[in-house]
Design a protein around this motif. Structure first.
Motif, mmCIF file in Angstrom:
data_model
loop_
_atom_site.group_PDB
_atom_site.id
_atom_site.type_symbol
_atom_site.label_atom_id
_atom_site.label_comp_id
_atom_site.label_asym_id
_atom_site.label_seq_id
_atom_site.Cartn_x
_atom_site.Cartn_y
_atom_site.Cartn_z
ATOM 1 N N ASN A 158 0.875 -1.232 -0.076
ATOM 2 C CA ASN A 158 0.064 -0.120 -0.078
ATOM 3 C C ASN A 158 1.047 1.191 -0.101
ATOM 4 O OD1 ASN A 158 -1.617 2.104 0.835
ATOM 5 N ND2 ASN A 158 -2.904 0.733 1.995
ATOM 6 N N TYR A 159 0.802 2.058 -1.122
ATOM 7 C CA TYR A 159 1.584 3.258 -1.267
ATOM 8 C C TYR A 159 0.750 4.584 -1.117
ATOM 9 C CZ TYR A 159 -0.226 3.778 -5.957
ATOM 10 O OH TYR A 159 -1.155 3.881 -6.878
ATOM 11 N N TRP A 160 -0.608 4.321 -1.038
ATOM 12 C CA TRP A 160 -1.390 5.528 -0.949
ATOM 13 C C TRP A 160 -1.801 5.906 0.459
ATOM 14 C CZ3 TRP A 160 -2.122 1.023 -3.269
ATOM 15 C CH2 TRP A 160 -3.391 -0.164 -2.685
ATOM 16 N N ARG A 174 3.541 -1.371 4.229
ATOM 17 C CA ARG A 174 3.995 -0.269 3.437
ATOM 18 C C ARG A 174 4.898 -0.714 2.128
ATOM 19 N NH1 ARG A 174 6.653 2.497 8.839
ATOM 20 N NH2 ARG A 174 7.382 0.227 9.180
ATOM 21 N N ASP A 175 4.547 0.239 1.242
ATOM 22 C CA ASP A 175 5.156 -0.122 -0.086
ATOM 23 C C ASP A 175 5.285 1.447 -1.062
ATOM 24 O OD1 ASP A 175 6.350 -1.348 -2.174
ATOM 25 O OD2 ASP A 175 4.564 -3.074 -1.852
ATOM 26 N N HIS A 176 5.810 1.184 -1.978
ATOM 27 C CA HIS A 176 6.283 2.156 -2.830
ATOM 28 C C HIS A 176 5.490 2.141 -4.241
ATOM 29 C CE1 HIS A 176 10.423 3.324 -0.874
ATOM 30 N NE2 HIS A 176 9.346 3.461 -0.128
ATOM 31 N N GLN A 177 5.015 3.055 -4.787
ATOM 32 C CA GLN A 177 4.352 3.062 -6.017
ATOM 33 C C GLN A 177 5.344 2.482 -6.986
ATOM 34 O OE1 GLN A 177 2.502 6.582 -7.786
ATOM 35 N NE2 GLN A 177 1.274 5.518 -9.117
ATOM 36 N N THR A 181 11.010 -2.064 1.034
ATOM 37 C CA THR A 181 9.727 -1.973 1.802
ATOM 38 C C THR A 181 9.220 -3.244 2.386
ATOM 39 O OG1 THR A 181 8.209 -2.756 -0.121
ATOM 40 C CG2 THR A 181 8.943 -0.256 0.338
#
Length: 440
Positions: free
Chosen positions: A363-365, A384-387, A393
């Motif tokens: 989820n990046y948003w 937690r993640d990056h687009q 992450t």
């Protein structure tokens, strides 16, 4: 019915008496001979007449598949009759032939050529004669509902030839059933991975179908099947598979009646391997996920689960699919009309936990402050993640460390326990309830 290749009998020798000669012979008299002698001389004449008739009759018939071509000039009937016999597994004219067991066998000699073609298109089906020359099998599974023609040739030890022709039609799609299954042959999967069949037809003869699928483990664990409705059959042991064990599934459904008017067509052996044991526990009270491998804690990471309005299911869930990136549209899983709910085109590191749309994904948003603190999703578990999925992450780490078949346990949610047939989640049934669903 076996189709045997035979040779036509050859005509009688040129020295045999013909029928029109016999009356003349019978009327001849020798002067001074007793009356008894005349009777005695008639008997060979009658016998000759019968013998000629028998030879004439035995020489009739269709010799198209015969191996001999003796013209009778050598004076010995059938002198070139071949010893080789050819048998085609599918009966000539059959309309429900197997798509698996088509083949040719030869006895008393060796096959020299076999040609199998699709009757309508003329397409040749590849195949191979065995090293000893006594059998032939196609190299691929035949198509359902297709007419085939086969020509097989062979010779015996003296070089005398025989040929066999047959045509047959394989069982139709409407008259047969197949089961798609997971996992695939040769895969390495997690300890929670069941064997799951989904049949393309309703199965009413569950006992026979289940009894022709056997699943065994090298660990010795007892494996039992469980029916979810009339088209799904799963297999699992009482507890998770033992790490490192090999699972073998034998599918022997070819010719098995699944119900009124439908017959199985599958015949295959599949094996897969259980990898290391990884079980991850998501605690909705603490909004964390603890990952354990082979019983030891690997890592604890913060998550954001379902919101109070859309809580995440409780229960034991199995990762059934891994997608590096995918689109998630809430309108496709019952969250309102399109445009009034979420629609995210590039969700990273998504791992499916249910058929109804529960994922554990990157989820990046969301704001970074929600992870480890509160649930904000529509029922998924977010990391937690990056687009685009780049960088170091939690979402990327867990994706890379996970296998299809790994177990994710979710607890302390306000939602009910997930249904055992919603995904590969039969572990939510007790062993007693699981065995109750077996037809064997």
């Amino acid at each position: 019915m076996e189709q045997l290749v035979t040779s036509p009998h050859t005509p009688a020798s040129g020295r045999s008496r013909t029928p029109h000669q016999l009356p003349h012979v019978a009327e001849q008299q020798v002067p001074g001979a007793l009356r008894r002698s005349r009777r005695t001389r008639r008997m060979p004449a009658v016998a000759a007449l019968l013998a000629v008739g028998a030879l004439a009759l035995s020489g009739c018939g269709d010799g198209s598949s015969a191996g001999g071509n003796d013209d009778g000039k050598n004076g010995r009937p059938g002198a070139n009759a071949t010893d080789v016999k050819i048998k085609v597994s599918s009966k000539n004219g059959a309309t429900n032939a197997s798509i698996n067991d088509t083949g040719v066998k030869a006895t008393g000699g060796k096959l020299t050529e076999v040609k199998l073609t699709e009757a309508d298109s003329g397409k040749v089906v590849a195949g191979a004669i065995s090293s000893d020359g006594t059998s032939w099998k196609p190299g691929v599974q035949l198509e359902r509902g297709t007419k085939y023609r086969i020509v097989a040739k062979a010779k015996d030890a003296k070089g005398r030839a025989a040929t066999e022709n047959a045509s047959f039609t394989t069982v139709s799609s409407a008259g047969s059933f197949i089961g798609s299954y997971t996992p695939d042959d040769g895969k390495t999967v997690g300890v929670g991975m069941p064997v799951s069949f989904k049949f393309d037809k309703v199965i009413s003869n569950k006992k026979d179908v289940q009894s022709h699928i056997t699943v065994t483990s090298s660990s010795g664990q007892k494996v039992v099947g469980h029916w979810f409705g009339a088209q799904r059959l799963d297999f699992r042991p009482e507890d998770y598979w033992k790490a490192g064990s090999k699972i073998t599934m034998k599918i022997d459904l070819d010719g098995v009646k699944g119900g009124q008017g439908i017959t199985g067509v599958q015949s295959k052996t599949v094996s897969f391997t259980i990898g290391r044991s990884q079980v991850s526990t998501v605690d909705m009270n603490t909004q964390t996920m603890t990952v354990k491998r082979d019983g030891k804690t690997l890592k604890t990471v913060p998550i954001s689960g379902g919101s109070p309005e859309n809580p995440t299911y409780n229960g034991q869930m199995v990762i059934s699919e891994k997608l590096e990136q995918t689109r998630m549209d809430g309108s496709t899983v019952g969250f309102g009309e399109k445009g009034k709910t979420y629609d995210i085109a590039d969700v990273p590191h998504a791992m499916r936990l249910s058929d109804s749309g529960t994922f554990l994904h990157g989820n990046y948003w969301a704001d970074a402050s929600v992870y480890g603190n509160r649930g904000t999703s529509h029922g998924c578990v977010g990391l937690r993640d990056h687009q685009g999925g780049g960088g170091d992450t939690d979402g990327k780490w867990f994706f890379n460390e996970s296998l299809i078949g790994d177990v994710v346990i979710i607890k302390n949610s306000d939602e009910q326990t997930i249904q055992p047939d919603n995904g590969l989640n039969g572990w939510n049934l007790s062993w007693a309830d699981w065995k109750e669903g077996s037809a064997v």
